[in-house]
Write a protein that holds these residues in place. Structure first.
Motif: not given
Lengths: 396, 396
Positions: A344-373
């Motif tokens: 369970q710990l591992a699942q939590f940790a990976l949920d968190m990290i993948t979420r962060r990675i995705e968000r960062r990638n999205a930000a890089g893609t210039g979808e800044s509107a989404d992120v600030s929202a």
DNA sequence: CTGAAAGCGCTAACAA
DNA sequence: TTGTTAGCGCTTTCAG
């Protein structure tokens, strides 16, 4: 191709398309005609093409590698933790890169900062906190890469954190001893910390102590320096077991008990273990009947050490650990413990990290509107579950 | 630099030299004036420069990363092996990349072949053989990269190999049981293999069996199917312990009954342990007084299983393992075992792989004269040492 | 839906 | 001893 491995160009040429189309086809990107994709895949298969990750990483800045930092490989706890994290990482299509610090805080810091890999090679990092100094500016240390802290125990987390149920687990363990009839309970772990000081602690041992002492005090049992013994690993644990055993034997002798079956060398062996008496100068001659160990690894040593003094577990003394390492199910006696759910710990940790990675990638893609929202990037915290495993070492 | 990290260009500019000179200075290459090197180093420090490994690897084709492949992290044996290999790798300035196959041969094969990292990212690989099929064309599978096999046990090694002292160690373990007075010795491991078939075996279990059976036969003791019990890990080991315990109890009962009712042909064997009788259909009612386990992990289970049947180790039955896992020193009873020197193993493995890497690099540099003059690239083999650790589980 | 151009950051090879 | 040139293999960008 000439010299060795086929490159993307070769595949593209063989399929009669441009390198770009080949790349898109191989990565399963949308917007490639099915027939084209099939041609490319066939060509790649035929040529036994393998993507060159160094080139891919260099250009894209992404690697799909997750950096996992722990103290060591060869302990019952870490080997299980690493296995859970590595397996969960692989299951998500990411690649785990495990590094050991050998309990060196500077190694841990280096892993996070100066490691030349870190900056370019890792998409994110999962680090087990113990061994790190407290109050480090973690998020800054790894220059803002996605980071998940395991058992960081910060009151106000500065980064995403998955915590062990330190306080609750320790409380449950001690309560279990009390329910089993123990009235003189020793604690094996680090230093004694006065109850008042425990109000604000930010490391796992402090929290475990808070839970354990709370359970003791709630039942009117003693919580003071006289019940504390040093022990984090099995070697320490053996010494602690010796010291506890000596205290018990001394108490019996003082009471003038004359058990026929009592070991002969028993009477008032005033801490014949030199090292133990160095660690803890004063230990009342207490007839301890229960021991809570702040981790399983130490518990195994304690049981061993008690046995060396002729004391039986659970008949003379009951022992419980916390962590739920694999070995407790096979040891003799089997070890009662607080089993934490590392998967369970591992699942939590990976949920968190993948979420962060995705968000960062999205930000890089210039979808800044989404992120600030979206919600501001507050650190997330989760605490994993536990189960009391009542086994032989605390049997009635 | 503008957007984020400083690059080599930035350092070069700050130091007032060309990128190439900066690169050479940072890498400690000869032929850079000391004052120039100092300037570059100062600039790098000032800018907090970190080399971009992906770029470096892409260009140079070298990574300093060693790929280490094992079955899993969370077993006493593998956690110790991984720790030894990872530590030794780091000590040589290389980076260990550990991968687990979870006992899947296809995963192992993939790790060696299709893993996209393998081709470009790893300078060499160290793989623990068990779990691989035998007689695989290993050298070809990893396309000729430097490769070291651990416990490959090939009679004629096809690649550099570090072997465990399987046969000698097992022989010593069984001899130890015999010296301790055991006359009815069970073996816990895999299947029974007839002695004749053991003449040519190429896997560690077969060699262990050869050593163990040799010791038995040399002393005129039995080696046949009736003494074999299945068990590789602790779960299996517990079952094996139950089966062995049942056999002992049955023998005791039979002896008690012998004189009364049943003069000659003893009662058909009753196997009350269902699981045991499934695994091994026929087990004589033997009063086993010793058990040799083909690894420590199983031995812990066996001791546990015997205890479940009320049999004490070492009083009723003596038990010895092989591997020397860390835990044997803390268990109750402590486990007698054949301690293999994993640090020595790691040193051997790294000697071999660095030698191969250097040779390959030299060849690349065009020093073909040297290479052809040197000895042909025959696979090297080493066998590590062992020590008999006589502990409680075989005490007199 | 596909292609052409450009360059990620570094280092091998050669020139000065 | 230092600098210049070229390009590793891929993917981003933007034009078709």
């Amino acid at each position: 191709m000439a010299n060795g491995k086929p490159t993307l160009r070769d595949v593209a040429a063989a399929a009669g398309v441009s390198p770009m189309t080949a790349s898109n086809a191989l990565h399963g990107k949308a917007g490639v005609k099915e027939s084209t994709r099939a041609k490319v895949l066939a060509a790649a298969e035929r040529l036994d093409y393998r993507i060159n990750l160094t080139a891919s990483m260099l250009k894209s800045g992404r690697s799909n590698i997750i950096h996992i930092i722990v103290n060591e490989f060869d302990s019952p706890f870490y080997s299980k933790l690493v296995q859970a994290l590595a397996t969960a990482t692989t299951e998500r299509g990411l690649t785990p890169f495990v590094e050991q610090t050998r309990y060196s805080p500077t190694a841990a810091e280096r892993a996070l900062t100066s490691n030349p890999f870190s900056d370019q090679l890792f998409d994110g990092e999962i680090i087990h906190a113990s061994g790190l100094g407290t109050n480090l500016p973690l998020a800054r240390m790894n220059s803002g890469r996605p980071l998940v802290l395991i058992d960081g125990c910060e009151e106000t987390p500065s980064v995403d954190t998955v915590n062990f149920p330190n306080e609750e687990g320790a409380r449950a363990a001690v309560q279990h001893l009390i329910e089993r009839g123990c009235r003189h309970i020793a604690i094996v772990g680090g230093e004694f910390v006065p109850r008042a000081t425990l109000a604000h602690v930010e490391h796992s041992y402090g929290l475990r102590l808070r839970g354990a002492s709370g359970a003791l005090l709630d039942s009117g049992l003693a919580y003071d320096e006289s019940i504390m013994f040093y022990g984090y690993n099995s070697d320490d644990g053996i010494k602690a077991g010796h010291a506890i055993g000596d205290a018990i034997l001394a108490a019996r002798a003082a009471n003038g008990v004359d058990h026929a079956d009592e070991p002969v060398d028993g009477p008032a062996s005033h801490h014949d273990s030199a090292s133990a008496s160095e660690e803890f100068p004063v230990h009342a001659e207490t007839a301890f009947d229960g021991v809570f160990c702040a981790n399983d690894y130490a518990a195994f040593g304690v049981i061993r050490g008690l046995k060396d003094r002729g004391l039986r577990v659970p008949d003379d003394v009951k022992v419980i650990g916390i962590d739920g390492t694999s070995f407790g199910a096979y040891s003799t006696p089997t070890l009662s413990t607080i089993q934490v759910d590392l998967d369970q710990l591992a699942q939590f940790a990976l949920d968190m990290i993948t979420r962060r990675i995705e968000r960062r990638n999205a930000a890089g893609t210039g979808e800044s509107a989404d992120v600030s929202a979206a919600a501001p990037d507050q650190p997330v915290r989760a605490t994993i579950g536990y189960r009391l495993m009542a086994r032989e070492s605390t049997a009635a």
